[in-house]
Design an enzyme around this catalytic site. Structure first.
Site, PDB file in Angstrom:
ATOM      1  N   ASN A 167      30.222   9.755 -16.072  1.00 19.19           N
ATOM      2  CA  ASN A 167      29.108  10.347 -16.834  1.00 19.19           C
ATOM      3  C   ASN A 167      29.558  11.201 -18.022  1.00 19.19           C
ATOM      4  OD1 ASN A 167      30.046  12.168 -14.910  1.00 19.19           O
ATOM      5  ND2 ASN A 167      28.097  13.217 -14.770  1.00 19.19           N
ATOM      6  N   GLU A 186      34.271  18.071  -6.703  1.00 18.97           N
ATOM      7  CA  GLU A 186      33.025  18.375  -7.400  1.00 18.97           C
ATOM      8  C   GLU A 186      32.121  17.165  -7.226  1.00 18.97           C
ATOM      9  OE1 GLU A 186      35.125  21.373 -10.636  1.00 18.97           O
ATOM     10  OE2 GLU A 186      34.184  19.553 -11.384  1.00 18.97           O
ATOM     11  N   CYS A 233      25.745  15.880 -13.332  1.00 16.19           N
ATOM     12  CA  CYS A 233      25.606  16.339 -11.945  1.00 16.19           C
ATOM     13  C   CYS A 233      24.714  17.569 -11.850  1.00 16.19           C
ATOM     14  CB  CYS A 233      26.982  16.653 -11.383  1.00 16.19           C
ATOM     15  SG  CYS A 233      27.851  17.867 -12.383  1.00 16.19           S
ATOM     16  N   GLU A 256      36.485  25.302  -9.319  1.00 20.06           N
ATOM     17  CA  GLU A 256      37.429  25.241 -10.434  1.00 20.06           C
ATOM     18  C   GLU A 256      36.851  26.124 -11.537  1.00 20.06           C
ATOM     19  OE1 GLU A 256      39.527  21.621 -11.284  1.00 20.06           O
ATOM     20  OE2 GLU A 256      38.901  20.695  -9.417  1.00 20.06           O
TER      21      GLU A 256
HETATM   22  P1  NAD Z   1      31.827   7.606  -7.800  1.00 16.39           P
HETATM   23  O1  NAD Z   1      32.030   8.480  -6.631  1.00 16.39           O
HETATM   24  O2  NAD Z   1      31.218   6.271  -7.602  1.00 16.39           O
HETATM   25  O3  NAD Z   1      33.191   7.342  -8.566  1.00 16.39           O
HETATM   26  C1  NAD Z   1      34.007   8.397  -9.016  1.00 16.39           C
HETATM   27  C2  NAD Z   1      35.441   7.919  -9.083  1.00 16.39           C
HETATM   28  O4  NAD Z   1      35.923   7.674  -7.769  1.00 16.39           O
HETATM   29  C3  NAD Z   1      35.637   6.628  -9.854  1.00 16.39           C
HETATM   30  O5  NAD Z   1      36.823   6.752 -10.614  1.00 16.39           O
HETATM   31  C4  NAD Z   1      35.788   5.598  -8.745  1.00 16.39           C
HETATM   32  O6  NAD Z   1      36.525   4.463  -9.118  1.00 16.39           O
HETATM   33  C5  NAD Z   1      36.544   6.389  -7.706  1.00 16.39           C
HETATM   34  N1  NAD Z   1      36.418   5.920  -6.333  1.00 16.39           N
HETATM   35  C6  NAD Z   1      35.362   5.312  -5.756  1.00 16.39           C
HETATM   36  N2  NAD Z   1      35.627   5.063  -4.452  1.00 16.39           N
HETATM   37  C7  NAD Z   1      36.877   5.526  -4.194  1.00 16.39           C
HETATM   38  C8  NAD Z   1      37.712   5.551  -3.051  1.00 16.39           C
HETATM   39  N3  NAD Z   1      37.306   5.068  -1.876  1.00 16.39           N
HETATM   40  N4  NAD Z   1      38.950   6.095  -3.162  1.00 16.39           N
HETATM   41  C9  NAD Z   1      39.366   6.609  -4.329  1.00 16.39           C
HETATM   42  N5  NAD Z   1      38.618   6.601  -5.455  1.00 16.39           N
HETATM   43  C10 NAD Z   1      37.382   6.073  -5.396  1.00 16.39           C
HETATM   44  O7  NAD Z   1      30.962   8.485  -8.820  1.00 16.39           O
HETATM   45  P2  NAD Z   1      30.334   8.002 -10.178  1.00 16.39           P
HETATM   46  O8  NAD Z   1      29.216   7.068  -9.845  1.00 16.39           O
HETATM   47  O9  NAD Z   1      31.415   7.586 -11.086  1.00 16.39           O
HETATM   48  O10 NAD Z   1      29.721   9.384 -10.754  1.00 16.39           O
HETATM   49  C11 NAD Z   1      28.436   9.836 -10.475  1.00 16.39           C
HETATM   50  C12 NAD Z   1      28.462  10.840  -9.348  1.00 16.39           C
HETATM   51  O11 NAD Z   1      29.356  11.892  -9.652  1.00 16.39           O
HETATM   52  C13 NAD Z   1      27.139  11.523  -9.117  1.00 16.39           C
HETATM   53  O12 NAD Z   1      26.925  11.651  -7.730  1.00 16.39           O
HETATM   54  C14 NAD Z   1      27.314  12.898  -9.731  1.00 16.39           C
HETATM   55  O13 NAD Z   1      26.470  13.894  -9.219  1.00 16.39           O
HETATM   56  C15 NAD Z   1      28.744  13.161  -9.435  1.00 16.39           C
HETATM   57  N6  NAD Z   1      29.309  14.143 -10.369  1.00 16.39           N
HETATM   58  C16 NAD Z   1      29.554  15.407  -9.926  1.00 16.39           C
HETATM   59  C17 NAD Z   1      30.058  16.373 -10.797  1.00 16.39           C
HETATM   60  C18 NAD Z   1      30.319  17.799 -10.369  1.00 16.39           C
HETATM   61  O14 NAD Z   1      30.941  18.531 -11.128  1.00 16.39           O
HETATM   62  N7  NAD Z   1      29.884  18.218  -9.207  1.00 16.39           N
HETATM   63  C19 NAD Z   1      30.326  16.027 -12.106  1.00 16.39           C
HETATM   64  C20 NAD Z   1      30.071  14.723 -12.520  1.00 16.39           C
HETATM   65  C21 NAD Z   1      29.556  13.780 -11.638  1.00 16.39           C
HETATM   66  C1  6OH Z   2      28.649  17.052 -14.216  1.00 17.85           C
HETATM   67  O1  6OH Z   2      28.226  15.967 -14.532  1.00 17.85           O
HETATM   68  C2  6OH Z   2      29.018  18.070 -15.148  1.00 17.85           C
HETATM   69  C3  6OH Z   2      30.058  18.843 -14.896  1.00 17.85           C
HETATM   70  C4  6OH Z   2      30.446  19.819 -15.846  1.00 17.85           C
HETATM   71  C5  6OH Z   2      31.624  20.465 -15.753  1.00 17.85           C
HETATM   72  O2  6OH Z   2      32.520  20.215 -14.838  1.00 17.85           O
HETATM   73  C6  6OH Z   2      31.966  21.491 -16.698  1.00 17.85           C
HETATM   74  O3  6OH Z   2      33.079  21.998 -16.601  1.00 17.85           O
HETATM   75  O4  6OH Z   2      31.135  21.836 -17.570  1.00 17.85           O
END
Ligand code: NAD
Ligand code: 6OH
Length: 484
Positions: A153, A252, A286, A465
């Protein structure tokens, strides 16, 4: 056709298999990406290990920080390339990539370069009950080889948010960017080279999760710690995979974030702030608010004003300056979001606006767009109110008292971020402190200071973090006790 390669031990390397990188705006293939196999992940981890005992391991903190500032300069020098690559991979509007993603990525390097130079640690003058005295002080050492796994994202922003502090603390990294958005991680390698970051300190392995580079990396015995941003259930899978090797993790994860709008807020400010909080990056942040709770006396006015904002968003080609809403990341993710649109109707939602797919009459119809969408009328138990959708969508519900708003906002398994909109300062503090989340904004949203703790509770993550919290995660502390 453009080719995006792995970056291992200072070299761009191809592999045996490739996968397609798709532009979400029209579904076209924009590049072929090398998928790292087990051998290449082994090589990347070995390169990182070797780098720790080479020049990188011997550099003093000042020089390390100076090189990280040069990485920031390298990003700034390639600003347009980074913006274009991020826009093509994600479909986010060019104005957003230029305002948020790329500037924040260079800022990540600058902030952690400065922080590590200034960072102090605790020391204690010790007196024991049996009359001995000692001096205790801690020193910081790198964790070693850090595996960095990131989502699609905010690809470069979130990758550098982890790589910058990891390198500031003297680690070497192997990063596995999302398969949906591989371009900027490889482009960053050029900035690393220019900045004099030694070969092996920054490695990139492309691929997927299970049975691919993601899993090979997390299960690798040569990886000392894993830092991950992504979905909560992926976090759970990674935790399981690494349990036997007992590595530190920083997670995260997802969110189902609430916003609470009190009748005493500045309505215009709240509507405009929440329009960002719901729709920015097509709702794929997120921190986005998918649950909006509004005090009943202003409910209708608020819903009407947010609907107006949603309907004036300019959905279009991401590369056009005037566009402020792009597509979702992929066909698969759009299917997921559309399945929630269907579910919302089945669960009895009133559709205030959106709920479908826009029609353009050109190649964007092969892209992954959905309409900005607002629902009302769902019970709090509805799946659309409980589960993360990760699209340009929110449910707005009325409340009658502060306690009720707090209870509804906290009624979730997630706990990442909240925003509270009020002009009563005391109420702002009181409600903020009642939130079970890692981050609360009052009269703003996603306003960041990189020194502050960032992370979530419950399904939203493990650890914090940001600022000293990043430095502490990416370091081992060795406490030294000297008998005086
Ligand atoms: P995802 O979990 O599908 O993928 C994230 C990464 O993990 C990718 O690089 C993927 O290839 C890898 N991955 C997937 N399965 C794996 C496994 N079994 N072992 C190792 N690596 C693996 O997430 P996404 O769809 O790319 O992103 C969207 C999600 O991320 C949403 O749920 C969003 O809320 C969350 N997000 C959270 C934050 C935060 O700071 N809390 C920030 C951004 C996104
Ligand atoms: C999630 O999609 C956004 C996360 C944002 C950060 O980790 C940041 O440092 O602003």
């Amino acid at each position: 056709m453009k080719s995006i390669q792995n970056y291992i031990a200072g070299q761009f390397v191809r592999g045996k298999r490739e996968f397609a990188d798709v532009n979400p705006a029209d579904g076209t293939v924009i590049a072929q990406v090398t998928e790292a196999d087990q051998d290449q992940v082994d090589q990347a981890v070995l390169a990182a290990r070797n780098a720790l005992s080479g020049e990188w391991g011997r550099l003093g903190v000042r020089e390390r920080a100076a090189r990280l500032h040069k990485v920031a300069e390298g990003i700034e020098k390639r600003f347009d390339c980074f913006v274009q690559a991020e826009v093509a991979d994600t479909g986010k509007p060019v104005s957003l990539a230029a305002k948020l993603d790329v500037p924040r990525s260079s800022a990540n390097f600058r902030v952690f370069a400065d922080m590590i130079k200034m960072a102090g640690l605790e020391s204690f003058q010790t007196e024991t009950p049996d009359g001995r005295s000692a001096l205790n002080y801690a020193v910081r050492k790198p964790l070693g080889v850090v595996g960095v796994i990131t989502p699609w994202n905010l690809p470069l922003l979130l990758l550098t948010w982890k790589v910058a502090p990891a390198l500031a603390c003297g680690n070497a990294v192997v990063v596995k960017p999302s398969e949906e958005t591989p371009a900027t991680a490889t482009l960053l390698a050029e900035a690393m080279q220019d900045a004099g970051i030694p070969a092996g300190v920054y490695n990139v392995v492309h691929g997927f999760g299970p049975g691919s580079a993601g899993e090979f990396l997390t299960q690798h015995p040569g990886v000392d710690a894993v830092t991950f941003t992504g979905e909560s259930r992926t976090g759970a899978a990674i935790m399981k995979a690494i349990a036997s090797t007992v590595k530190p993790v920083s997670f995260e994860l997802g969110g189902k974030n609430a916003a609470i709008v009190f009748a005493d807020c500045d309505l215009e400010e709240a509507v405009s702030g929440l329009s960002e909080a719901v729709f920015l990056n097509t709702g794929q942040v997120c921190l986005c608010a998918e649950r909006v709770y509004v005090e009943r006396s202003i409910f209708d006015a608020f819903v009407g004003a947010l609907k107006k904002k949603a309907e004036t968003l300019r959905i279009g080609w991401p590369v056009k300056e005037e566009t402020n809403l792009g597509p979702l990341i992929s066909a698969q993710h759009r299917d997921k979001v559309l399945s929630y649109f269907r579910l919302a109707r089945e669960e009895g939602a009133t559709v205030i606006t959106g709920g479908g797919v826009p029609e353009f009459g050109d190649n964007r119809d092969q892209g992954f767009y959905v309409q900005p969408t607002i629902y009302t009328g769902l019970p709090e138990s509805a799946r659309c109110v409980k589960e993360e959708i990760f699209g340009p969508v929110c449910h707005v519900a009325p409340f009658d008292s502060e306690d009720e708003a707090i209870a509804m906002a906290n009624d979730t398994k997630y706990g990442l971020a909240t925003s509270i909109w009020t002009s009563d300062l005391k109420r702002g503090h009181r409600v903020a402190q009642a939130m079970n989340v890692g981050i609360t904004w009052v009269n703003c949203w996603f306003l960041r200071d990189l020194r502050t703790p960032f992370g979530g509770v419950g399904l939203s993550g493990i650890g914090r973090e940001g600022g000293v919290h990043s430095l502490n995660f990416y370091s081992e502390l060795n406490n030294i006790c000297i008998r005086l």
